[in-house]
Scaffold this active site. Sequence first.
Site, PDB file in Angstrom:
ATOM      1  N   ARG A  70      21.027 -31.434 -25.094  1.00 35.75           N
ATOM      2  CA  ARG A  70      19.668 -30.871 -25.147  1.00 35.75           C
ATOM      3  C   ARG A  70      18.632 -31.969 -25.375  1.00 35.75           C
ATOM      4  NH1 ARG A  70      19.986 -26.278 -29.494  1.00 35.75           N
ATOM      5  NH2 ARG A  70      17.789 -26.019 -28.978  1.00 35.75           N
ATOM      6  N   HIS A 119      11.531 -25.085 -37.193  1.00 37.86           N
ATOM      7  CA  HIS A 119      12.995 -25.205 -37.067  1.00 37.86           C
ATOM      8  C   HIS A 119      13.455 -26.639 -36.889  1.00 37.86           C
ATOM      9  CE1 HIS A 119      12.964 -20.754 -35.590  1.00 37.86           C
ATOM     10  NE2 HIS A 119      12.908 -20.834 -36.894  1.00 37.86           N
ATOM     11  N   CYS A 155      26.653 -42.065 -41.063  1.00 39.70           N
ATOM     12  CA  CYS A 155      25.474 -42.520 -41.816  1.00 39.70           C
ATOM     13  C   CYS A 155      25.641 -43.992 -42.189  1.00 39.70           C
ATOM     14  CB  CYS A 155      25.353 -41.658 -43.079  1.00 39.70           C
ATOM     15  SG  CYS A 155      24.134 -42.244 -44.269  1.00 39.70           S
ATOM     16  N   CYS A 158      26.015 -43.940 -46.348  1.00 41.71           N
ATOM     17  CA  CYS A 158      27.187 -43.415 -47.088  1.00 41.71           C
ATOM     18  C   CYS A 158      28.362 -43.107 -46.178  1.00 41.71           C
ATOM     19  CB  CYS A 158      26.778 -42.125 -47.837  1.00 41.71           C
ATOM     20  SG  CYS A 158      26.605 -40.684 -46.762  1.00 41.71           S
ATOM     21  N   ASN A 221       3.695 -13.960 -22.197  1.00 38.38           N
ATOM     22  CA  ASN A 221       5.128 -13.855 -21.958  1.00 38.38           C
ATOM     23  C   ASN A 221       5.319 -13.040 -20.686  1.00 38.38           C
ATOM     24  OD1 ASN A 221       7.999 -13.305 -22.234  1.00 38.38           O
ATOM     25  ND2 ASN A 221       7.761 -13.695 -24.424  1.00 38.38           N
ATOM     26  N   ALA A 239       3.701 -19.180 -19.275  1.00 40.28           N
ATOM     27  CA  ALA A 239       2.749 -19.982 -20.040  1.00 40.28           C
ATOM     28  C   ALA A 239       2.066 -21.021 -19.157  1.00 40.28           C
ATOM     29  CB  ALA A 239       3.475 -20.666 -21.184  1.00 40.28           C
TER      30      ALA A 239
HETATM   31  C1  BV8 Z   1      17.270 -17.949 -42.829  1.00 39.85           C
HETATM   32  C2  BV8 Z   1      16.934 -24.456 -34.316  1.00 39.85           C
HETATM   33  C3  BV8 Z   1      17.907 -17.563 -45.039  1.00 39.85           C
HETATM   34  C4  BV8 Z   1      18.330 -24.696 -33.856  1.00 39.85           C
HETATM   35  C5  BV8 Z   1      16.731 -22.032 -34.489  1.00 39.85           C
HETATM   36  C6  BV8 Z   1      15.301 -11.573 -41.758  1.00 39.85           C
HETATM   37  C7  BV8 Z   1      14.695 -12.499 -42.607  1.00 39.85           C
HETATM   38  C8  BV8 Z   1      15.224 -13.781 -42.735  1.00 39.85           C
HETATM   39  C9  BV8 Z   1      16.347 -14.160 -41.974  1.00 39.85           C
HETATM   40  C10 BV8 Z   1      16.936 -13.250 -41.143  1.00 39.85           C
HETATM   41  C11 BV8 Z   1      16.423 -11.961 -41.041  1.00 39.85           C
HETATM   42  N1  BV8 Z   1      17.196 -11.301 -40.136  1.00 39.85           N
HETATM   43  C12 BV8 Z   1      18.172 -12.117 -39.674  1.00 39.85           C
HETATM   44  C13 BV8 Z   1      18.052 -13.305 -40.271  1.00 39.85           C
HETATM   45  C14 BV8 Z   1      18.949 -14.428 -40.045  1.00 39.85           C
HETATM   46  C15 BV8 Z   1      18.475 -15.342 -38.919  1.00 39.85           C
HETATM   47  C16 BV8 Z   1      17.906 -14.603 -37.754  1.00 39.85           C
HETATM   48  O1  BV8 Z   1      16.693 -14.476 -37.620  1.00 39.85           O
HETATM   49  N2  BV8 Z   1      18.773 -14.156 -36.856  1.00 39.85           N
HETATM   50  C17 BV8 Z   1      18.294 -13.479 -35.662  1.00 39.85           C
HETATM   51  C18 BV8 Z   1      19.082 -13.979 -34.442  1.00 39.85           C
HETATM   52  C19 BV8 Z   1      18.472 -11.985 -35.880  1.00 39.85           C
HETATM   53  N3  BV8 Z   1      17.522 -16.285 -39.433  1.00 39.85           N
HETATM   54  C20 BV8 Z   1      17.969 -17.409 -40.022  1.00 39.85           C
HETATM   55  O2  BV8 Z   1      19.138 -17.655 -40.188  1.00 39.85           O
HETATM   56  C21 BV8 Z   1      16.903 -18.402 -40.495  1.00 39.85           C
HETATM   57  N4  BV8 Z   1      17.246 -18.812 -41.826  1.00 39.85           N
HETATM   58  O3  BV8 Z   1      16.949 -16.811 -42.712  1.00 39.85           O
HETATM   59  O4  BV8 Z   1      17.744 -18.486 -43.981  1.00 39.85           O
HETATM   60  C22 BV8 Z   1      18.015 -18.336 -46.266  1.00 39.85           C
HETATM   61  C23 BV8 Z   1      17.058 -18.148 -47.255  1.00 39.85           C
HETATM   62  C24 BV8 Z   1      17.201 -18.838 -48.423  1.00 39.85           C
HETATM   63  C25 BV8 Z   1      18.262 -19.736 -48.598  1.00 39.85           C
HETATM   64  C26 BV8 Z   1      19.182 -19.947 -47.571  1.00 39.85           C
HETATM   65  C27 BV8 Z   1      19.071 -19.243 -46.396  1.00 39.85           C
HETATM   66  C28 BV8 Z   1      16.899 -19.665 -39.663  1.00 39.85           C
HETATM   67  C29 BV8 Z   1      16.532 -19.363 -38.251  1.00 39.85           C
HETATM   68  C30 BV8 Z   1      16.370 -20.673 -37.478  1.00 39.85           C
HETATM   69  C31 BV8 Z   1      17.500 -20.847 -36.489  1.00 39.85           C
HETATM   70  N5  BV8 Z   1      17.270 -22.044 -35.674  1.00 39.85           N
HETATM   71  N6  BV8 Z   1      16.495 -23.155 -33.801  1.00 39.85           N
HETATM   72  C32 BV8 Z   1      18.406 -24.917 -32.366  1.00 39.85           C
HETATM   73  O5  BV8 Z   1      17.380 -24.855 -31.675  1.00 39.85           O
HETATM   74  O6  BV8 Z   1      19.529 -25.168 -31.903  1.00 39.85           O
HETATM   75  S1  BV8 Z   1      16.247 -20.578 -33.824  1.00 39.85           S
HETATM   76  C33 BV8 Z   1      16.121 -20.646 -32.143  1.00 39.85           C
HETATM   77  O7  BV8 Z   1      15.595 -19.367 -31.789  1.00 39.85           O
HETATM   78  C34 BV8 Z   1      15.137 -21.639 -31.533  1.00 39.85           C
HETATM   79  O8  BV8 Z   1      14.364 -22.348 -32.457  1.00 39.85           O
HETATM   80  C35 BV8 Z   1      14.215 -20.706 -30.747  1.00 39.85           C
HETATM   81  O9  BV8 Z   1      12.971 -21.215 -30.544  1.00 39.85           O
HETATM   82  C36 BV8 Z   1      14.208 -19.567 -31.669  1.00 39.85           C
HETATM   83  C37 BV8 Z   1      13.567 -18.300 -31.299  1.00 39.85           C
HETATM   84  O10 BV8 Z   1      13.908 -18.010 -30.024  1.00 39.85           O
HETATM   85  P1  BV8 Z   1      12.722 -18.073 -28.944  1.00 39.85           P
HETATM   86  O11 BV8 Z   1      11.971 -19.350 -29.111  1.00 39.85           O
HETATM   87  O12 BV8 Z   1      11.942 -16.833 -29.018  1.00 39.85           O
HETATM   88  O13 BV8 Z   1      13.536 -18.228 -27.626  1.00 39.85           O
HETATM   89  P2  BV8 Z   1      14.234 -17.045 -26.795  1.00 39.85           P
HETATM   90  O14 BV8 Z   1      15.141 -17.703 -25.806  1.00 39.85           O
HETATM   91  O15 BV8 Z   1      14.773 -15.999 -27.719  1.00 39.85           O
HETATM   92  O16 BV8 Z   1      13.012 -16.347 -26.021  1.00 39.85           O
HETATM   93  C38 BV8 Z   1      12.296 -17.052 -25.043  1.00 39.85           C
HETATM   94  C39 BV8 Z   1      11.094 -16.195 -24.705  1.00 39.85           C
HETATM   95  O17 BV8 Z   1      10.298 -16.908 -23.768  1.00 39.85           O
HETATM   96  C40 BV8 Z   1      11.459 -14.864 -24.049  1.00 39.85           C
HETATM   97  O18 BV8 Z   1      10.638 -13.844 -24.599  1.00 39.85           O
HETATM   98  C41 BV8 Z   1      11.117 -15.095 -22.571  1.00 39.85           C
HETATM   99  O19 BV8 Z   1      10.658 -13.894 -21.960  1.00 39.85           O
HETATM  100  C42 BV8 Z   1       9.977 -16.059 -22.683  1.00 39.85           C
HETATM  101  N7  BV8 Z   1       9.774 -16.952 -21.536  1.00 39.85           N
HETATM  102  C43 BV8 Z   1      10.704 -17.433 -20.673  1.00 39.85           C
HETATM  103  N8  BV8 Z   1      10.087 -18.242 -19.774  1.00 39.85           N
HETATM  104  C44 BV8 Z   1       8.760 -18.280 -20.108  1.00 39.85           C
HETATM  105  C45 BV8 Z   1       8.563 -17.454 -21.228  1.00 39.85           C
HETATM  106  N9  BV8 Z   1       7.352 -17.263 -21.791  1.00 39.85           N
HETATM  107  C46 BV8 Z   1       6.308 -17.907 -21.243  1.00 39.85           C
HETATM  108  N10 BV8 Z   1       6.410 -18.728 -20.180  1.00 39.85           N
HETATM  109  C47 BV8 Z   1       7.621 -18.931 -19.597  1.00 39.85           C
HETATM  110  N11 BV8 Z   1       7.727 -19.748 -18.520  1.00 39.85           N
END
Ligand code: BV8
Length: 255
Positions: A70, A119, A155, A158, A221, A239
């Site tokens: 990536r 993120h 690293c 370490c 979107n 976009a």
């Molecule tokens: C956490 C980095 C807790 C890695 C990413 C409620 C509250 C809190 C947490 C949760 C909750 N419910 C569930 C959770 C857990 C989880 C979560 O949200 N799960 C989801 C799947 C249900 N969340 C977590 O785990 C978060 N941490 O909650 O920690 C905690 C608290 C205290 C102590 C310890 C722990 C951490 C979440 C972060 C994960 N990391 N990224 C990597 O990239 O490899 S998330 C990942 O998804 C990317 O960053 C990405 O950006 C992000 C969101 O996805 P989108 O950007 O929306 O991308 P997607 O493909 O889904 O959609 C693309 C969109 O673009 C579509 O709508 C499409 O139509 C549109 N599109 C396409 N082409 C175009 C376009 N739009 C415009 N123009 C175009 N040309």
Amino acid sequence: MDFSADLIRAILDARRIVVFTGAGVSQESGIPTFRDAMTGLWETFDPGKLATPEGFAANPDLVWGWYEWRRSKVIHSQPNAGHRAIAELAGMTKNLTVVTQNVDDLHERAGSQDVIHLHGSLHKPRCSICGAAHAFADAVPIEPPEGRKIQPPACVLCHGMVRPGVVWFGEELPHAAWAKAHSAAEGCDVLLSVGTSSVVYPAAIIPLTAAQAGARVVQVNPLPTAHEEAVHDKLIGKAGEVLPTLVEVLRRELI
Ligand code: BV8
């Protein structure tokens, strides 16, 4: 595409604007969106499992290989017209903050300043043991074939295993970035939500926070998202097509 006169007025009159982006804003740069990042050999894996501490612990070479693939795609890509329009918009309005879920640097390379990364970043790996920042070798990585396992570097301090500098599922978001993003959302008059499916939390709270604080929420979107009910203006399209057209209309208003 037409924009309502009151939307144009709202953007030009806004004391503060937040642009909240997801993987869709980088899609026209050739970066697969998160939900379709699993192309080719990766498609047998679930990003929700690879993008986790457990996934990395279980298979560090596969996960590191995925991130290097990536990172290489990002390095070999260019910001698109959507990134550039967002950077231009900042120069036409009073106060604009970019909050991104993306781990690429395409907003910065398009000219956006002080981008808040909720993120983390592909470009900021760190030691999984002592947390020390790891410096990539200057050479641009060759684009590893999809699915190729690559052993993570050690690293220099370490000898622990270096990990990607991103926030994985189950990990906390960086406190400072979250606080800045949340405060910007609470204080903005307009929030543009661009290219996100709004399914990942707590990032997806950002547009809801803006709406609850009385901001006008504009969604860019081609498809519906999980936040349709919180959106005031739905600009249906890519976009890289919608945002340059919007900026052109705003520029004509400013003449
Ligand atoms: C956490 C980095 C807790 C890695 C990413 C409620 C509250 C809190 C947490 C949760 C909750 N419910 C569930 C959770 C857990 C989880 C979560 O949200 N799960 C989801 C799947 C249900 N969340 C977590 O785990 C978060 N941490 O909650 O920690 C905690 C608290 C205290 C102590 C310890 C722990 C951490 C979440 C972060 C994960 N990391 N990224 C990597 O990239 O490899 S998330 C990942 O998804 C990317 O960053 C990405 O950006 C992000 C969101 O996805 P989108 O950007 O929306 O991308 P997607 O493909 O889904 O959609 C693309 C969109 O673009 C579509 O709508 C499409 O139509 C549109 N599109 C396409 N082409 C175009 C376009 N739009 C415009 N123009 C175009 N040309």
